[in-house]
Design an enzyme around this catalytic site. Structure first.
Site, PDB file in Angstrom:
ATOM      1  N   ASP A 197      11.406  25.598 -39.959  1.00 23.35           N
ATOM      2  CA  ASP A 197      10.733  24.813 -40.983  1.00 23.35           C
ATOM      3  C   ASP A 197      11.669  24.302 -42.076  1.00 23.35           C
ATOM      4  O   ASP A 197      11.317  23.407 -42.822  1.00 23.35           O
ATOM      5  CB  ASP A 197       9.597  25.612 -41.626  1.00 23.35           C
ATOM      6  CG  ASP A 197      10.084  26.940 -42.202  1.00 23.35           C
ATOM      7  OD1 ASP A 197      11.307  27.175 -42.217  1.00 23.35           O
ATOM      8  OD2 ASP A 197       9.236  27.738 -42.636  1.00 23.35           O
ATOM      9  N   ASP A 233      17.356  24.774 -40.538  1.00 19.80           N
ATOM     10  CA  ASP A 233      16.886  25.010 -39.171  1.00 19.80           C
ATOM     11  C   ASP A 233      17.147  23.815 -38.263  1.00 19.80           C
ATOM     12  O   ASP A 233      17.072  23.929 -37.041  1.00 19.80           O
ATOM     13  CB  ASP A 233      15.371  25.294 -39.158  1.00 19.80           C
ATOM     14  CG  ASP A 233      15.037  26.638 -39.767  1.00 19.80           C
ATOM     15  OD1 ASP A 233      15.884  27.542 -39.684  1.00 19.80           O
ATOM     16  OD2 ASP A 233      13.928  26.790 -40.303  1.00 19.80           O
ATOM     17  N   ASP A 242       9.781  32.014 -35.776  1.00 19.32           N
ATOM     18  CA  ASP A 242       9.745  32.632 -37.095  1.00 19.32           C
ATOM     19  C   ASP A 242       8.599  33.630 -37.151  1.00 19.32           C
ATOM     20  O   ASP A 242       7.655  33.551 -36.360  1.00 19.32           O
ATOM     21  CB  ASP A 242       9.521  31.569 -38.183  1.00 19.32           C
ATOM     22  CG  ASP A 242      10.744  30.683 -38.372  1.00 19.32           C
ATOM     23  OD1 ASP A 242      11.861  31.198 -38.288  1.00 19.32           O
ATOM     24  OD2 ASP A 242      10.563  29.477 -38.591  1.00 19.32           O
ATOM     25  N   ALA A 289       0.813  -1.215   0.000  1.00 19.33           N
ATOM     26  CA  ALA A 289       0.000   0.000   0.000  1.00 19.33           C
ATOM     27  C   ALA A 289       0.844   1.261   0.000  1.00 19.33           C
ATOM     28  O   ALA A 289       0.467   2.272  -0.586  1.00 19.33           O
ATOM     29  CB  ALA A 289      -0.925  -0.005   1.217  1.00 19.33           C
TER      30      ALA A 289
END
Length: 880
Positions: free
Chosen positions: A612, A616, A325, A279
C-alpha cells in the site's frame, strides 16, 4: 508561461484564484469550458467502423467474393444465404466487441484516481479528472500529483520526478520563487508535475495546467499511438491459429483437387473449400479470449477486485505464493488502543489513572497521542487517517482529552514525518513561550533515544528493563506497541533534523493496540492451503505480534519468524535456500519485500504481493501479480500494481484467484469445444472422397454450422460456474502448454469421432437409398457438437451431477440451436434455401442417437479420469 518565476500572489491573480481555492460553482464552469483533466487516449472506433471491421478478415472477404461470383453465375439463392450468414457473423462479433469495450471503459472509470482539493474553503475529495486550473491541491506522501502545480507551501516535500526528468533521487521542493530565467524541468523546485509521485512530506499547490496542457500531456500528445499488447495466452493461441490455418488451407487444397478429379462442379468445390476454411479456422479465438478476460475482470470488479492489467486474470491460476500485509488485509485495520503503560502502571483505555502516580505521565501521554499525528476530522466529526494514528487520537478522547481543542492550544510549528527507515515520527508544538516535541515509534527505536522517564514526581532515570518487559508482555498478548516520548525546547530547533532533534528524549509510556483478524481470513487461508497456494505474512510489526496473528489464522504453526534484521544478514543465495520454508516475516521494511519476491521467483515460485505504500512499489512491480490496497493504498502503489483490492481484504485475493482459475478453465473449454467441432468438420469433408463418398455437405451447410455452433453455445461456455474442486488442485505452472492435461488429445479424438459418425451416417443412408442422406449428415454433425458442449462443461464431473440448468445460458443456446436445426429440416421455405429435406421420424431419432454418442463418449472419458484419480488417492492413503 514561466510560472516558476512568479510569486504566489501573481499566480493566483493570473488564474483568478486564491490559496483558499475555488468556489464549486466556478470550478464547474471551468470544467465545462476547459474539459476534464485527462490524458487523451487513442481514439476508439466509432460504432459504424467497429461494425465494418468485422468484415476485414481475409477469409470473410474471400467468402464475400465467392458470394458475388455465385450471383454472377445465376445462383442468387446461394448469394443471399451466404451474405446473410456473413452478416449474422458480423453482428455477433460486433456485439461481443462492443460489450467488451463497454466493460473495459467501466473498469477504467472505476480505476480513476482521486485528489484532495480546497473547494469553498474546505478540503474535499474529488475525482482527479475534475481538477481545473486554479484549484488548490493538497499533497502528502504516497500521492501521485494529479496536475501541474505551482507550490503554495511545502513541508519537507520531496517528489519522485524520474518519469519526466530521469533523476534517480527525489527532488526537494519549496514554494520559493526561482530567480533564473530559463530552467530545465528538474530544477524548477517550486513546481510539481502531473504523474510524478510524492516520496515524503506534504504540501499544497495551485493547478496551473491540466490534461493535455501538462508536461506529461505534452509528451502524450507526441506519442498518441497507443499499442494494445496481447496477453501471453492470446499470443500462444494466435501462434496456434496461424499453424492451424496453414494446415486447413492445405486440407482445402486437397479437397478442391480431389473434387475436381472426381468430376464435381468447379464452383461448388471452390465454394466448399472456402466455406470449410472459414468454418475450421478459429480466426476469432484471440478476440474471444480478450472478451472472456474483460467480462471476467468486470465480474471481479463486482467482487471488490479491480483488474488493471488483463493478463493478471490469466496468470492468477499460476499463483503459488500470496505474500500479504497483515494490517487491514488479514485484520480489520481498526486499531484500538486497549491499554497503556505509563508511570510504572498498566492502564486499560478509558479508565481513571488513580492516585498512584500515573496521572501526570498519562496527561502528557494523552497530549502526545492527540497531537503527534496527521488525523483529520470529517464533516461528521469522525477522525480519518492512518489507522494507528486514529487509534491514538481516539484513545486520547477516551481518557477525557479532546484532540481538536488541544491542537488549538498547542499549534504545530514543525514536524519530522514518519519514515520507514527511522520507524518514528516527531511533531513540534508551541506551548506558551517554549516548544515541546512529541515522538512516537517502534519501542526499540524510541527507547534507545530516551534518557529518562516522566513520573508523578518528575523526571527520573529510565528503567529500560521495566519498559522492555512491559513492551514484550503487551506484544505477546497480540498487541501492537508504540513507544511515546517528549522533549522540551526553549526555542524551536535551528535545524529540524532527526539526528539532532530525536535524541535526549523523556519516555512517557507505551500504547498497546489490537487489530483482530478478519472473520473470513482464517477460512481464506485454509482455502489457499487446499489450493496449493502458500500464504506468507509480511509485516512491520513486532515478531511476537506477527507470530500471534499468524498462529490464529493458521499461516504458521511452528512459530518461526524471519525478521528484517535477519534478512539483512543473509545474502540472496543463502536466503533462497530457506525462503520457501518461511511463512512469517516481521519488522520488515517495505524495501525488503523486493528481496523476498526475488528469492521466491528465483526458486521457480509464482508470487502475488500486496502493498500500500510508496516503498512497496518496486516489489509490486517485480511480483508476478502486484496487488494494491484500494482503501488505504497510495496512488503510487496502485499505479505499480496489476490488481487493486477495493476492500483491502485478504479473502478477496483468494476470491480473485478462484475467479481467475474459473476464467482460464472456461477459455480452455471454449477452445476444446470449438476446435473439436472444427476438426470434426474437416475430417468429414477431407475423408469422404477417399472413402468413395460424394461431397457430404454443401457450402451453405458448413456456414450454417459455423454460425450456430461457434456463436451462442461457444460464448455461453464462458459463463460456466467454477468447478467443484477448483480450489483443491495445485496452481498451474506458468510455462505449461495450453493444451496440457489431455486437451490436445481430446480435440483429436473427439473430432475424429464426430467425423466418423457423420461419414458412417452418410455411408449407411446412401446404401439404404435414402434421398435425404445429406440432411442426415448435416443434422448429425450439427447436433453432435451440441452434445459435446454439454459434456465438456466439467473436466471431471458428470453432467448429471452438475445439473443441466446450472449453466442456463448454455442450456438455452443448445435448445435454440436444436430448434433452429429442426426448422431447417421441416420448414418448406428453409428447405429450398438450405437444400434440406424433411426426415422421417425413425431417421431423425437415429440422427439424434448418433449425435448423443459424442456425449456418452466424453462422459466415459470423465468416468475413467475419476477412477484413475480415486486409485491415486487410495495409493497415497496406503503410502501414509
Amino acid at each position: 508561461m514561466d510560472w516558476y518565476r512568479l510569486d504566489i500572489e501573481t499566480v493566483c491573480a493570473t488564474l483568478d484564484s486564491s490559496p483558499d481555492g475555488l468556489a464549486s460553482s466556478e470550478a464547474e464552469k471551468r470544467l465545462e469550458a476547459i474539459g476534464p483533466n485527462v490524458i487523451e487516449r487513442e481514439r476508439q472506433k466509432s460504432l459504424p467502423l467497429l461494425f465494418l471491421s468485422q468484415f476485414t478478415d481475409f477469409m470473410i472477404l474471400v467468402l464475400i467474393a465467392a458470394a458475388l461470383v455465385a450471383g454472377a453465375m445465376g445462383e442468387v439463392t446461394d448469394t443471399l444465404v451466404i451474405m446473410a450468414i456473413v452478416l449474422l457473423n458480423g453482428i455477433v462479433g460486433f456485439v461481443q466487441e462492443y460489450r467488451a469495450e463497454r466493460t473495459m471503459e467501466a473498469l477504467r472509470k472505476m480505476g480513476s484516481a482521486t485528489a484532495e482539493v480546497i473547494r469553498d474553503g474546505r478540503q474535499v475529495t474529488i475525482p482527479a479528472d475534475h481538477i481545473v486550473p486554479g484549484d488548490v491541491v493538497v499533497l502528502q506522501a504516497g500521492n501521485v500529483v494529479p496536475a501541474d502545480l505551482r507550490l503554495i507551501d511545502a513541508t519537507l516535500l520531496r517528489i519522485e520526478e524520474a518519469a519526466l526528468t530521469g533523476e534517480s533521487t527525489p527532488a526537494e521542493k519549496s514554494a520559493e520563487i526561482c530567480s533564473s530565467d530559463v530552467l530545465p524541468l528538474g530544477d524548477r523546485h517550486n513546481l510539481a508535475y502531473r504523474g510524478t509521485a510524492v516520496a515524503s512530506g506534504r504540501g499544497s499547490g495551485i493547478a496551473i495546467a491540466t490534461g493535455m496542457a501538462t508536461e506529461l500531456g505534452k509528451i502524450a500528445g507526441m506519442l498518441l499511438q497507443e499499442r494494445t499488447s496481447q496477453t501471453p495466452l492470446q499470443q500462444r493461441l494466435a501462434r496456434f491459429g496461424r499453424k492451424l490455418s496453414l494446415a486447413v488451407l492445405f486440407a482445402c487444397l486437397v479437397i478442391l483437387t480431389a473434387g475436381l478429379l472426381r468430376g464435381e462442379q468447379p464452383f461448388t468445390m471452390l465454394l466448399t473449400a472456402i466455406s470449410l476454411a472459414v468454418a475450421a479456422i478459429p480466426e476469432a479465438l484471440p478476440a474471444v479470449v480478450t472478451i472472456s478476460l474483460a467480462l471476467g475482470a468486470g465480474k471481479m470488479a463486482r467482487q471488490n477486485t479491480l483488474v488493471r492489467n488483463l493478463p493478471a486474470v490469466e496468470t492468477l491460476g499460476s499463483v503459488t505464493h500470496i505474500c500479504t500485509d497483515k494490517t487491514g488485509t488479514l485484520t480489520f485495520n481498526r486499531m484500538t488502543v486497549s491499554e497503556v503503560f505509563t508511570g510504572h502502571r498498566l492502564l486499560k483505555t478509558g479508565t481513571a489513572p488513580g492516585a498512584d502516580g500515573a496521572a501526570a505521565p498519562l496527561q502528557h501521554m494523552c497530549l502526545a497521542m492527540a497531537l503527534c499525528n496527521d488525523v483529520r476530522e470529517g464533516d461528521d466529526g469522525a477522525p480519518a487517517g492512518d489507522p494507528t494514528e486514529v487509534a491514538l487520537y481516539v484513545a486520547a478522547r477516551s481518557f477525557g482529552y479532546e484532540p481538536a481543542a488541544l491542537r488549538q492550544d498547542y499549534p504545530r510549528v514543525a514536524e519530522l514525518p514518519f519514515d520507514a527507515g527511522r520507524k518514528c515520527m516527531t511533531t513540534f508544538h508551541r506551548s506558551g513561550r517554549e516548544v515541546v516535541s512529541f515522538t512516537k515509534g517502534a519501542p526499540e527505536v524510541v527507547l534507545a533515544r530516551c534518557e529518562d522517564m516522566l513520573t508523578s514526581s518528575g523526571r527520573v532515570p529510565l528503567d529500560r528493563r521495566e519498559a522492555d518487559q512491559a513492551a514484550e508482555r503487551m506484544t505477546a498478548s497480540g498487541h501492537r506497541v508504540l513507544a511515546i516520548a517528549m522533549r522540551r525546547w526553549q526555542e524551536p530547533p535551528a535545524r529540524i533534523d532527526p539526528a539532532a532533534t530525536e535524541q535526549h528524549l523523556t519516555f512517557l509510556g507505551l500504547a498497546g493496540m489490537l487489530d483482530p483478524p478478519r472473520d473470513e481470513a482464517a477460512g481464506a487461508v485454509a482455502t489457499c492451503i487446499r489450493a496449493g497456494i502458500i500464504p506468507v505474512m509480511i509485516t512491520g510489526d513486532h515478531p511476537l505480534t506477527a507470530r500471534n496473528i499468524a498462529g490464529q489464522l493458521g499461516i504458521a504453526d511452528d512459530g518461526t519468524v524471519m525478521t528484517g534484521n535477519g534478512l539483512v544478514a543473509l545474502s540472496l543465495e543463502d536466503f533462497e535456500r530457506q525462503v520457501e520454508a518461511i511463512r512469517v516475516y516481521a519488522r520488515v521494511e517495505p524495501a525488503q519485500k523486493l528481496k523476498i519476491v526475488k528469492a521466491l521467483q528465483d526458486r521457480g515460485c509464482f508470487v502475488a504481493m500486496t502493498g500500500d505504500g510508496v516503498n512497496d512499489a518496486p516489489a509490486l512491480k517485480r511480483a508476478d501479480i502486484g496487488v494494491a490496497m484500494g482503501m488505504t493504498g497510495t496512488d503510487v502503489a496502485r499505479e505499480a500494481s496489476d490488481m487493486i483490492l477495493l476492500d483491502d481484504n485478504f479473502a478477496t485475493i483468494v476470491t480473485a484467484v478462484r475467479e481467475g482459475r474459473r476464467i482460464f478453465d472456461n477459455i480452455r473449454k471454449f477452445v476444446k469445444y470449438v476446435m473439436s467441432g472444427n476438426s470434426g468438420e474437416i475430417w468429414t469433408i477431407v475423408c469422404a472422397p477417399f472413402l468413395g463418398l460424394p461431397l457430404p455437405l454443401l457450402p451453405i451447410h458448413l456456414l450454417w454450422i459455423n454460425l450456430v455452433t461457434d456463436g451462442l453455445p461457444g460464448i455461453a461456455l464462458a459463463t460456466e460456474p467454477a468447478e467443484r474442486n477448483i480450489m483443491e488442485r495445485p496452481p498451474r505452472p506458468p510455462r505449461e502448454s495450453f493444451f496440457a492435461h489431455g486437451l490436445g488429445a481430446h480435440i483429436i479424438w473427439a473430432g475424429l469421432l464426430m467425423g466418423s459418425l457423420s461419414l458412417l451416417t452418410q455411408g449407411w443412408a446412401i446404401r439404404q437409398g435414402k434421398p435425404h442422406w445429406q440432411t442426415m449428415v448435416f443434422t448429425v454433425l450439427c447436433l453432435s457438437q451440441m452434445a459435446h458442449s454439454l459434456a465438456i462443461r466439467s473436466e471431471r464431473d458428470s453432467l448429471f451431477r452438475q445439473g443441466l440448468l446450472t449453466n442456463r445460458p448454455l442450456a438455452g443456446a443448445v435448445l435454440l440451436t436444436v430448434v433452429l436445426q429442426l426448422a431447417l429440416i421441416y420448414t418448406p421455405f428453409l428447405n429450398r434455401i438450405f437444400r434440406t429435406q424433411p426426415l422421417p421420424l425413425p431417421d431423425l431419432l437415429l440422427a439424434l442417437a448418433l449425435s448423443s454418442t459424442v456425449f456418452l463418449a466424453v462422459e466415459a472419458e470423465k468416468w475413467l479420469r475419476r477412477k484413475r484419480a480415486g486409485r491415486r488417492v487410495r495409493r497415497q492413503g496406503k503410502g501414509r
